[in-house]
Design an enzyme around this catalytic site. Structure first.
Site, PDB file in Angstrom:
ATOM      1  N   GLY A   1       0.778  -1.240   0.000  1.00 23.55           N
ATOM      2  CA  GLY A   1       0.000   0.000   0.000  1.00 23.55           C
ATOM      3  C   GLY A   1       0.802   1.279   0.000  1.00 23.55           C
ATOM      4  O   GLY A   1       0.297   2.324   0.432  1.00 23.55           O
ATOM      5  N   SER A   2       2.030   1.255  -0.519  1.00 26.17           N
ATOM      6  CA  SER A   2       2.804   2.507  -0.492  1.00 26.17           C
ATOM      7  C   SER A   2       2.263   3.519  -1.503  1.00 26.17           C
ATOM      8  O   SER A   2       2.284   4.731  -1.248  1.00 26.17           O
ATOM      9  CB  SER A   2       4.290   2.242  -0.716  1.00 26.17           C
ATOM     10  N   ASN A   3       1.767   3.048  -2.645  1.00 25.04           N
ATOM     11  CA  ASN A   3       1.138   3.997  -3.585  1.00 25.04           C
ATOM     12  C   ASN A   3      -0.150   4.556  -3.009  1.00 25.04           C
ATOM     13  O   ASN A   3      -0.457   5.743  -3.172  1.00 25.04           O
ATOM     14  CB  ASN A   3       0.867   3.324  -4.932  1.00 25.04           C
TER      15      ASN A   3
ATOM     16  N   ASN B   1      -4.863   2.500 -13.152  1.00 24.37           N
ATOM     17  CA  ASN B   1      -3.924   1.538 -12.564  1.00 24.37           C
ATOM     18  C   ASN B   1      -2.515   2.098 -12.698  1.00 24.37           C
ATOM     19  O   ASN B   1      -2.237   2.874 -13.612  1.00 24.37           O
ATOM     20  CB  ASN B   1      -4.007   0.193 -13.301  1.00 24.37           C
TER      21      ASN B   1
ATOM     22  N   HIS C   1       1.508   0.821 -13.061  1.00 24.26           N
ATOM     23  CA  HIS C   1       2.307  -0.353 -13.407  1.00 24.26           C
ATOM     24  C   HIS C   1       3.779   0.063 -13.406  1.00 24.26           C
ATOM     25  O   HIS C   1       4.124   1.116 -13.950  1.00 24.26           O
ATOM     26  CB  HIS C   1       1.901  -0.868 -14.795  1.00 24.26           C
TER      27      HIS C   1
ATOM     28  N   ASP D   1      -2.782  -4.505 -18.294  1.00 17.32           N
ATOM     29  CA  ASP D   1      -1.676  -3.553 -18.501  1.00 17.32           C
ATOM     30  C   ASP D   1      -1.644  -2.972 -19.920  1.00 17.32           C
ATOM     31  O   ASP D   1      -0.563  -2.716 -20.469  1.00 17.32           O
ATOM     32  CB  ASP D   1      -0.327  -4.216 -18.180  1.00 17.32           C
TER      33      ASP D   1
HETATM   34  C1  GRF Z   1       3.722  -1.089  -7.377  1.00 19.70           C
HETATM   35  O1  GRF Z   1       5.014  -1.274  -7.899  1.00 19.70           O
HETATM   36  C2  GRF Z   1       2.715  -0.915  -8.471  1.00 19.70           C
HETATM   37  O2  GRF Z   1       3.227  -0.273  -9.601  1.00 19.70           O
HETATM   38  C3  GRF Z   1       2.367  -2.339  -8.817  1.00 19.70           C
HETATM   39  O3  GRF Z   1       2.355  -3.011  -7.587  1.00 19.70           O
HETATM   40  C4  GRF Z   1       3.217  -2.335  -6.664  1.00 19.70           C
HETATM   41  C5  GRF Z   1       2.399  -2.008  -5.463  1.00 19.70           C
HETATM   42  O4  GRF Z   1       3.185  -1.473  -4.429  1.00 19.70           O
HETATM   43  N1  GRF Z   1       1.117  -2.404  -9.547  1.00 19.70           N
HETATM   44  P1  GRF Z   1       2.469  -0.764  -3.202  1.00 19.70           P
HETATM   45  O5  GRF Z   1       1.499  -1.779  -2.607  1.00 19.70           O
HETATM   46  O6  GRF Z   1       1.755   0.440  -3.722  1.00 19.70           O
HETATM   47  O7  GRF Z   1       3.563  -0.419  -2.244  1.00 19.70           O
END
Ligand code: GRF
Length: 203
Positions: free
Chosen positions: A15-17, A110, A112, A148
């Site tokens: 969940g860092s994004n 999304n 990627h 994707d």
């Molecule tokens: C990220 O690298 C995103 O691009 C991919 O999965 C990963 C998720 O990382 N789809 P996080 O859970 O957001 O840290």
């Protein structure tokens, strides 16, 4: 003041994004608010981050559903209940049914960790290193039924350095992801980018 775009984030893991989107949405002038965080994995680290940030969370395991369609119907119901306008997938590791994606087309993004259309699917950084590319990066795109493959909204590039491991490259790309996703969501929430005739169009 006009109402903010209500966003749901779908995750399966760290969940860092998601955390980057929550952080960006704290700015008073950010056009979107994170109204729901949905996880299909009970132990996803992102659940704790969202709860600590006071975001409404829903956990539903795909394993409790007989089919992909049934699981997607439950996601759709959760999105409708929360009056969601836009969906951001951030490390959500389930493929959706075509009907669900069509229903949310133009309203579902999304991220990627490659410069699409190169290196789709999983083990993305391994693919980039094996291919010997000198530049990789990340892409935010509208989702379409094919994995994707949706129209590209925004991209950021990073160098691939000699001797890079997949982990080192992933960390470099992730730093850019955390900047790119909030920028891309802002563009869509403000209506500056729309999905039109299969392209992400700046209006
Ligand atoms: C990220 O690298 C995103 O691009 C991919 O999965 C990963 C998720 O990382 N789809 P996080 O859970 O957001 O840290």
């Amino acid at each position: 003041m006009s109402a903010k775009t209500r966003v749901a984030i779908l995750i399966s893991g760290r969940g860092s994004n998601m955390a980057a989107l929550i952080e960006a949405a704290k700015a008073p002038d950010y056009p979107a608010e994170i109204a729901l965080m949905f996880s299909n994995v009970e132990t996803a680290g992102g659940l704790d981050i969202a709860r600590a940030a006071g975001i409404a969370t829903t956990f539903l395991s795909h394993k409790a559903f007989a089919s992909r369609e049934d699981f997607d119907a439950a996601i759709d119901a959760a999105l409708r209940d929360a009056k969601i306008d836009l969906v951001c997938e951030a490390g959500f590791m389930r493929i959706h049914s075509e009907g669900f994606v069509r229903k949310w087309e133009g309203r579902m993004l999304n991220i990627h960790p490659s410069l699409l259309p190169s290196f789709k699917g999983v083990k993305v950084h391994e693919q980039a290193i094996a291919a010997g590319v000198r530049i990789s990066g990340c892409t935010v795109h509208f989702m379409v039924p094919e994995l994707d493959s949706g129209p590209i909204i925004a991209q950021a590039a990073v160098p691939v350095l000699p001797g890079d491991t997949p982990e080192a490259l992933a960390a470099r790309v992730l730093e850019e992801e955390h900047k790119l996703y909030p920028e891309a969501l802002k563009l869509v929430a403000e209506g500056k980018v729309v999905l039109r005739d299969g392209r992400a169009v700046f209006v």
